[in-house]
Design an enzyme around this catalytic site. Structure first.
Site, PDB file in Angstrom:
ATOM      1  N   TRP A  60       0.930  -1.370   0.006  1.00  0.00           N
ATOM      2  CA  TRP A  60      -0.009  -0.051   0.023  1.00  0.00           C
ATOM      3  C   TRP A  60       0.907   1.429   0.131  1.00  0.00           C
ATOM      4  O   TRP A  60       0.403   2.310  -0.504  1.00  0.00           O
ATOM      5  CB  TRP A  60      -1.088  -0.192   1.166  1.00  0.00           C
ATOM      6  CG  TRP A  60      -0.757   0.369   2.610  1.00  0.00           C
ATOM      7  CD1 TRP A  60       0.458  -0.089   3.139  1.00  0.00           C
ATOM      8  CD2 TRP A  60      -1.677   0.895   3.424  1.00  0.00           C
ATOM      9  NE1 TRP A  60      -0.001   0.365   4.414  1.00  0.00           N
ATOM     10  CE2 TRP A  60      -0.897   1.016   4.804  1.00  0.00           C
ATOM     11  CE3 TRP A  60      -3.114   1.279   3.301  1.00  0.00           C
ATOM     12  CZ2 TRP A  60      -1.855   1.275   5.850  1.00  0.00           C
ATOM     13  CZ3 TRP A  60      -3.569   2.033   4.507  1.00  0.00           C
ATOM     14  CH2 TRP A  60      -2.881   2.159   5.522  1.00  0.00           C
ATOM     15  N   ASP A  61       2.121   1.208   0.409  1.00  0.00           N
ATOM     16  CA  ASP A  61       3.103   2.320   0.270  1.00  0.00           C
ATOM     17  C   ASP A  61       3.211   2.644  -1.246  1.00  0.00           C
ATOM     18  O   ASP A  61       2.985   3.823  -1.555  1.00  0.00           O
ATOM     19  CB  ASP A  61       4.400   1.878   1.055  1.00  0.00           C
ATOM     20  CG  ASP A  61       4.454   1.746   2.205  1.00  0.00           C
ATOM     21  OD1 ASP A  61       4.985   2.765   2.854  1.00  0.00           O
ATOM     22  OD2 ASP A  61       3.870   0.802   2.939  1.00  0.00           O
ATOM     23  N   ASP A 199      -0.482  -1.600  12.119  1.00  0.00           N
ATOM     24  CA  ASP A 199      -0.030  -2.585  12.389  1.00  0.00           C
ATOM     25  C   ASP A 199      -0.246  -2.973  13.802  1.00  0.00           C
ATOM     26  O   ASP A 199      -0.611  -4.012  14.544  1.00  0.00           O
ATOM     27  CB  ASP A 199       1.644  -2.831  12.146  1.00  0.00           C
ATOM     28  CG  ASP A 199       1.867  -2.889  10.846  1.00  0.00           C
ATOM     29  OD1 ASP A 199       1.107  -2.723   9.935  1.00  0.00           O
ATOM     30  OD2 ASP A 199       3.065  -3.042  10.430  1.00  0.00           O
ATOM     31  N   GLU A 429       7.881   9.629   9.159  1.00  0.00           N
ATOM     32  CA  GLU A 429       6.902   8.585   8.981  1.00  0.00           C
ATOM     33  C   GLU A 429       5.731   8.830   9.692  1.00  0.00           C
ATOM     34  O   GLU A 429       4.577   8.483   9.081  1.00  0.00           O
ATOM     35  CB  GLU A 429       7.510   7.190   9.671  1.00  0.00           C
ATOM     36  CG  GLU A 429       6.870   5.937   9.395  1.00  0.00           C
ATOM     37  CD  GLU A 429       7.565   4.889  10.038  1.00  0.00           C
ATOM     38  OE1 GLU A 429       7.187   3.709   9.957  1.00  0.00           O
ATOM     39  OE2 GLU A 429       8.732   5.087  10.390  1.00  0.00           O
TER      40      GLU A 429
END
Length: 459
Positions: A60-61, A199, A429
Site C-alpha cells: 500500500w506504500d 500494524d 513517517e
C-alpha cells in the site's frame, strides 16, 4: 481545493511580481521537499518507503507513492504499480512485501527466508521469479491506478497501462471478496494485524491476546536497529506477530474460517475495498468495458458494510472479531476512514465528522492531525507505532473524505496543516498528533507523495 492564481509549484517565488503568501511558501516547500525524498528513494523500478528501516517494496506504500508521483513523474508512477503487480500470486493476492534480492537478509525481519513464499505458497500460486511475503495490505491500488491514468491519459494509453493492470486489479478484488470472506457476510477479513496497514493498533489487542507468542530468541528484530524502541511495537506483540505469520505460512497460506488464528473485519480495509470497486468502474469505463458489475458490487458491499460494522453509539465504524463474532470496542482511525465512500447515509457522514472533531480524535481543536487511536483510550500513546501518532496516509484519506462530503473548510485546514507539518518534521513517517513532533523514520516516501498531491491540488 483549488485556490486560484497560484504560481506553478517549485517556481522561484522571489521572481514573482507579488510576494508569495504563507500558503504558497508552504506548498512550494512541501512540493520541492517531496520531490527530493521520492527521487532519493527511487530504486529504478519502485520506491522504498525509507532507505534504512524499509528497504524493499511495500504494497500500500507503493499505491500511495504512485498517487503523488503522478504529479512529478507519471511514467514512474505507472511503473511503481506495474512492478508491484509482477509479484501478484495466481490466487489474486498482492503480497504486502516484494523483496529486493540485493538487500542482505539481516536488513529486515521477517525476511524472505522466513516467508518462503515460492515454496510454502506454491499451492496458492506464489511467483517463483521473486520472493514475497504471504500476507496482504489494504487495497488502495485501483484508486491509485485510476488517478495515475488521469494525470497523463495520453501517455497511459500509449503504454497500455490500464488494459495491463485492470485484470490484475480485478483478480485482487475477487481474492478479497471471495477467499477472504471468512465471516460469510460479504466483507473481507484480515488474518494478521500487519494486513490492516495499521500494524500495532490497540484495535487488534483483544483478538491478538488469544495467540500464543513465539519464543523470544527464535528471531532477531531488525526494526530496533533503526528506530527508537519507545516508538516501536513491544517484544510481546512482535512475538505474537511472528507466531501468526509462521502459522499462516505453515498452512500454505490457505484461507479458511476454520484455520485462522486471527480474523477481523477491519472497517478501513473494507472501505478501501469498496472504494476500489468504484475506481474499477472508472477504469472499466476508460478502457471501454462495462462498469456495471463494479458499481453493483460497490453498492452491495456498502450495504453489508454499514449493517455489519456501523455503531451509532460510538459514532464510527467498529472492527468485528470474526472468531468471537463480537465487535471490538476500541475507537481507531480505521473506523473513520469510511468517510472516503460515496453513498453513505447523511446521518452516518454527519456522525463521522462529529466524531473526528470531538473528544476522541480532536481534529481542529486538540490535535493538528487526526491520531491513529482514541485520545481518551486506555492504550493511547502519542509516540508508539499506530497507538496514537498521526499518520499522513490516514489524514490524506480523511481529507479526501471530508472534501467529498462537503466539509470543505475542515478539509482545507487539514491539508494546510499536513503541508506545514511534513516540512517541519522532515517528512516523518508519523508525528505526535498534538505537537507535530517527528517520530519514526524521516524522508518517508508516502508522506512525501501524499503532501505532493495536496500541494498540487491546493494551487
Amino acid at each position: 481545493m483549488r485556490r486560484q492564481g497560484r504560481r506553478p509549484l517549485g517556481a522561484d517565488v522571489e521572481s514573482a511580481d507579488q510576494p508569495p503568501s504563507t500558503h504558497e511558501l508552504s506548498s512550494n516547500a512541501a512540493y520541492n521537499g517531496a520531490r527530493r525524498v521520492l527521487d532519493g528513494n527511487w530504486t529504478g523500478s519502485s520506491t522504498v518507503p525509507s532507505r534504512a528501516l524499509y528497504p524493499h517494496q511495500w504494497s500500500w506504500d507503493s499505491a500511495f507513492i504512485a498517487i503523488g508521483l503522478r504529479h512529478h513523474a507519471p511514467v514512474r508512477a505507472q511503473r511503481e504499480l506495474e512492478t508491484l503487480l509482477t509479484a501478484q500470486w495466481a490466487d489474486g493476492r498482492i503480497p504486502h512485501i516484494v523483496f529486493n534480492p540485493t538487500v542482505p537478509l539481516g536488513a529486515y525481519f521477517p525476511s524472505p527466508d522466513f516467508w518462503r513464499s515460492s515454496s510454502a505458497g506454491d499451492l496458492a500460486g506464489a511467483p517463483t521469479a521473486v520472493e514475497t511475503s504471504g500476507i496482504v495490505q489494504p487495497p488502495v491500488h485501483a484508486l491509485a491506478a485510476l488517478l495515475v491514468h488521469e494525470a497523463d491519459p495520453a501517455e497511459s494509453e500509449r503504454r497500455g497501462f490500464l488494459p495491463h493492470v485492470y485484470p490484475r486489479l480485478v483478480a485482487w478484488q475477487r481474492y478479497l471478496t471471495e477467499r477472504r470472506d471468512l465471516g460469510g457476510r460479504g466483507l473481507a477479513s484480515i488474518v494478521h494485524p500487519w494486513e490492516s496497514g495499521m500494524d500495532n493498533s490497540p484495535c487488534w489487542d483483544a483478538p491478538l491476546s488469544r495467540v500464543e507468542p513465539a519464543a523470544r530468541g527464535t528471531f532477531q528484530r531488525a526494526d530496533l536497529d533503526h528506530g527508537c524502541p519507545a516508538d516501536r511495537p513491544t517484544d510481546l506483540d512482535y512475538c505474537r506477530y511472528v507466531r501468526l505469520a509462521a502459522a499462516y505460512r505453515d498452512q500454505g497460506y490457505a484461507d479458511g474460517p476454520d484455520t485462522a488464528l486471527f480474523a477481523v473485519e477491519d472497517p478501513a480495509f473494507n472501505a478501501l475495498l469498496i472504494a476500489s470497486e468504484h475506481a474499477l468502474a472508472g477504469i472499466a469505463t476508460a478502457i471501454g468495458a462495462d462498469p456495471s458489475d463494479h458499481l453493483v458490487r460497490g453498492e452491495q458491499l456498502t450495504t453489508a458494510f454499514i449493517k455489519r460494522l456501523w455503531n451509532e453509539d460510538a459514532g464510527l465504524f467498529l472492527c468485528q472479531d470474526v472468531i468471537s463474532n463480537e465487535p471490538i470496542r476500541e475507537r481507531g482511525a480505521c473506523g473513520l476512514l469510511p468517510l472516503i465512500l460515496p453513498g453513505l447515509p447523511d446521518e452516518v457522514v454527519s456522525s463521522l465528522v462529529t466524531t473526528l472533531g470531538g473528544e476522541h480524535f480532536g481534529l481542529g481543536t486538540t490535535t493538528r492531525m487526526a491520531p491513529s487511536y482514541d485520545l481518551r483510550g486506555a492504550a493511547f500513546d502519542p509516540a508508539r507505532y499506530w497507538r496514537g501518532p498521526a499518520w499522513f496516509n490516514v489524514n490524506w484519506l480523511l481529507e479526501r473524505g471530508l472534501r467529498q462530503h462537503g466539509a470543505t473548510a475542515a478539509a482545507d485546514a487539514l491539508a494546510d496543516t499536513m503541508l506545514a507539518t511534513a516540512v517541519s518534521s522532515g517528512f516523518a513517517e508519523y508525528v505526535d498528533p498534538v505537537s507535530g513532533e517527528a517520530r519514526g523514520s524521516r524522508d518517508f516516501s508516502w508522506t512525501a507523495a501524499l503532501v505532493m498531491d495536496l500541494a498540487v491540488r491546493s494551487r
